[in-house]
Scaffold this active site. Structure first.
Site, PDB file in Angstrom:
ATOM      1  N   ASP A 164       9.831  19.541  -8.118  1.00  0.00           N
ATOM      2  CA  ASP A 164       9.477  20.479  -6.974  1.00  0.00           C
ATOM      3  C   ASP A 164       9.595  19.701  -5.856  1.00  0.00           C
ATOM      4  O   ASP A 164       9.925  20.037  -4.692  1.00  0.00           O
ATOM      5  CB  ASP A 164       8.729  21.460  -7.032  1.00  0.00           C
ATOM      6  CG  ASP A 164       8.719  22.938  -7.548  1.00  0.00           C
ATOM      7  OD1 ASP A 164       9.968  22.730  -8.432  1.00  0.00           O
ATOM      8  OD2 ASP A 164       7.960  23.603  -7.629  1.00  0.00           O
ATOM      9  N   TYR A 176       1.089  21.825 -21.485  1.00  0.00           N
ATOM     10  CA  TYR A 176       1.401  23.179 -21.309  1.00  0.00           C
ATOM     11  C   TYR A 176       1.495  23.971 -22.848  1.00  0.00           C
ATOM     12  O   TYR A 176       1.250  25.088 -22.913  1.00  0.00           O
ATOM     13  CB  TYR A 176       3.033  23.608 -20.496  1.00  0.00           C
ATOM     14  CG  TYR A 176       2.773  23.281 -19.332  1.00  0.00           C
ATOM     15  CD1 TYR A 176       1.724  22.721 -18.411  1.00  0.00           C
ATOM     16  CD2 TYR A 176       3.917  23.217 -18.512  1.00  0.00           C
ATOM     17  CE1 TYR A 176       1.767  22.391 -17.198  1.00  0.00           C
ATOM     18  CE2 TYR A 176       4.029  23.099 -16.976  1.00  0.00           C
ATOM     19  CZ  TYR A 176       3.113  22.670 -16.350  1.00  0.00           C
ATOM     20  OH  TYR A 176       2.963  22.389 -15.087  1.00  0.00           O
ATOM     21  N   ASP A 186       0.863   9.327  -9.358  1.00  0.00           N
ATOM     22  CA  ASP A 186       0.407   9.306  -7.977  1.00  0.00           C
ATOM     23  C   ASP A 186       1.518   8.591  -7.045  1.00  0.00           C
ATOM     24  O   ASP A 186       1.607   8.888  -6.036  1.00  0.00           O
ATOM     25  CB  ASP A 186      -1.068   8.664  -7.719  1.00  0.00           C
ATOM     26  CG  ASP A 186      -1.506   7.749  -8.775  1.00  0.00           C
ATOM     27  OD1 ASP A 186      -0.748   7.410  -9.820  1.00  0.00           O
ATOM     28  OD2 ASP A 186      -2.719   7.137  -8.708  1.00  0.00           O
ATOM     29  N   LYS A 221       0.851   8.382 -16.401  1.00  0.00           N
ATOM     30  CA  LYS A 221      -0.646   7.980 -16.010  1.00  0.00           C
ATOM     31  C   LYS A 221      -1.392   7.114 -16.971  1.00  0.00           C
ATOM     32  O   LYS A 221      -2.330   7.359 -17.376  1.00  0.00           O
ATOM     33  CB  LYS A 221      -1.463   9.346 -15.643  1.00  0.00           C
ATOM     34  CG  LYS A 221      -2.773   9.087 -14.814  1.00  0.00           C
ATOM     35  CD  LYS A 221      -2.509   8.859 -13.260  1.00  0.00           C
ATOM     36  CE  LYS A 221      -3.912   8.557 -12.746  1.00  0.00           C
ATOM     37  NZ  LYS A 221      -3.798   8.046 -11.477  1.00  0.00           N
ATOM     38  N   ASP A 277       6.929  19.006 -13.992  1.00  0.00           N
ATOM     39  CA  ASP A 277       7.084  20.250 -13.090  1.00  0.00           C
ATOM     40  C   ASP A 277       6.639  20.053 -11.473  1.00  0.00           C
ATOM     41  O   ASP A 277       7.472  20.675 -10.606  1.00  0.00           O
ATOM     42  CB  ASP A 277       5.902  20.964 -13.752  1.00  0.00           C
ATOM     43  CG  ASP A 277       5.917  22.444 -13.287  1.00  0.00           C
ATOM     44  OD1 ASP A 277       6.880  23.010 -12.345  1.00  0.00           O
ATOM     45  OD2 ASP A 277       5.200  23.244 -13.650  1.00  0.00           O
TER      46      ASP A 277
END
Ligand code: NAD
Length: 361
Positions: free
Chosen positions: A251, A141, A223, A191, A247
């Site tokens: 959620d 980001y 994943d 990852k 992020d």
């Protein structure tokens, strides 16, 4: 204890919730024998209207001088037309970076009284209590270079996923420390099979783990972690991950509980200073109607007591007061299942007052 709390109500349902929740803080202070000096400041849409900027310099200065910040929410349709760099949400980003809040804490706790609100079967989520720790000020980001360019008549978009060793080390330490205060299990999500930057993440987390032999560390690829969160979420205690994965996963975890109006959050700096805020936004559709659920903000106050003021017993008493009002059958509209019996719908003011009463105020 004499500590300073800056209250930033913001927009929409923020001010109406904070008007009431401030009374809870006053009751907590007088009952527990602490002094919390409360000040307030503008940020978000109201600050754009009053001062022409979503984060007035005075607000940032006051936030820096405070021990903790309690934020309502910012934004709304009135300011949607503004360019991205002038929107109310910029105020929030400015506070996070100005205060160097690098660790975002998002608990996902399922209150047994609300188990039916989850989209998952209640046996999978009943008693769920996990904490996601997301790195907040680095990663893709913020990485440079970034942008969209035109090469040979074709647009090409690019971002940079970058973490330095010290950024990984400090979020890992924060997560290990939090795991120590809970069930001593930490899962680091990356990852590492594809992205070098997250291979470094994994290596550094393993190095930090040597200082925390009492905490069990595991690693999951992002994943798999996403699958495990919806398959068997109770396997987790604390999850630590970078900005982008955090992020998304926070959620997912939040929705396991089914109730946006119940979710608190904290963002901490390296010295325990924090900004505390509900996960939800300004809910323009219900603003000004005494319909907003104040419990996410109240639970954010409990996090403030636990993480910035190191008053875990006070935090536990606030959380117990929330449980008590749910046990009494009181519900704001967002957590009142259709056709339910034996429950009573209350508004923002009455719900907050019920928590204050249950606290013993
Ligand atoms: P939202 O969280 O404001 O609302 C989503 C839905 O949940 C709405 O139906 C709303 O009525 C309901 N809801 C949210 N909080 C509730 C509460 N406490 N009690 C009862 N119901 C509640 O998300 P949105 O509609 O996508 O965004 C509205 C505005 O809020 C936008 O301007 C957005 O940018 C802003 N926003 C701000 C923050 C923040 O300040 N941290 C976070 C998210 C969205």
């Amino acid at each position: 204890m004499n500590r300073k709390i800056l209250v930033i109500p913001g927009d929409g349902i923020g001010p109406e919730i904070l008007d009431h929740v401030v009374r809870l803080i006053e009751v907590v202070a007088s009952k527990e024998g602490h002094t919390f000096e409360l000040a307030d400041a503008l940020a978000g849409g109201v600050a754009i209207d009053a001062e022409g900027t979503p984060l007035p310099a005075q607000t940032l200065a006051k936030a820096k001088a405070a021990d903790a910040v309690l934020l309502g929410a910012v934004g709304g349709p009135k300011w949607d037309h503004l360019p991205v760099d002038q929107k109310p949400e910029r105020g929030l980003l400015g506070l996070r970076s100005g205060l160097e809040l690098f660790a975002n804490l998002r608990p996902a706790i399922l209150f047994s009284q609300l188990a039916d609100a989850s989209s998952l079967k209640s046996e999978i989520v009943a008693g769920l209590d996990i904490l996601i720790v997301r790195e907040l000020t680095g990663g893709i980001y913020f990485g440079e270079p970034r942008g969209v360019e035109v090469i040979a008549n074709e647009r090409r978009g690019f971002n940079t996923y970058v973490y330095t060793e010290h950024e990984i080390r400090r979020i890992a330490r924060a997560a290990f420390d939090l795991a120590r205060k809970r069930n001593r299990r930490l899962c680091s999500v990356d990852k590492a099979n594809v992205l070098e930057v997250t291979q470094l993440w994994r290596d550094v987390v393993n190095e930090v783990a040597e200082e925390y032999s009492d905490v069990e560390l595991t690693h999951q690829l992002v994943d798999n972690a996403a699958m495990q969160l919806v398959r068997a979420p109770k396997q987790f205690d604390v999850i630590v991950t970078g900005n982008l994965f955090g992020d998304i996963l926070s959620d997912v975890a939040a929705m396991l509980t089914g109730s946006l109006g119940m979710l608190p959050s904290a963002s901490l700096d390296a010295h325990g200073k924090g900004m505390y805020e509900p996960v939800h936004g300004t809910a323009p559709d219900i603003a000004g109607q005494d319909l907003a659920n104040p419990l996410a903000t109240i639970l954010s106050v409990a996090m403030m007591m636990r993480y910035t003021f190191d008053l875990p017993e006070v935090a536990a008493r606030i959380e117990a007061a929330v449980e008590a009002v749910l046990d009494q059958g009181l519900r704001t509209r967002d957590i009142l299942p259709e056709g339910s019996t034996g429950l009573q719908q209350v508004g923002t003011a009455a719900m907050t007052q019920a928590v204050i009463d249950a606290y013993g105020g």
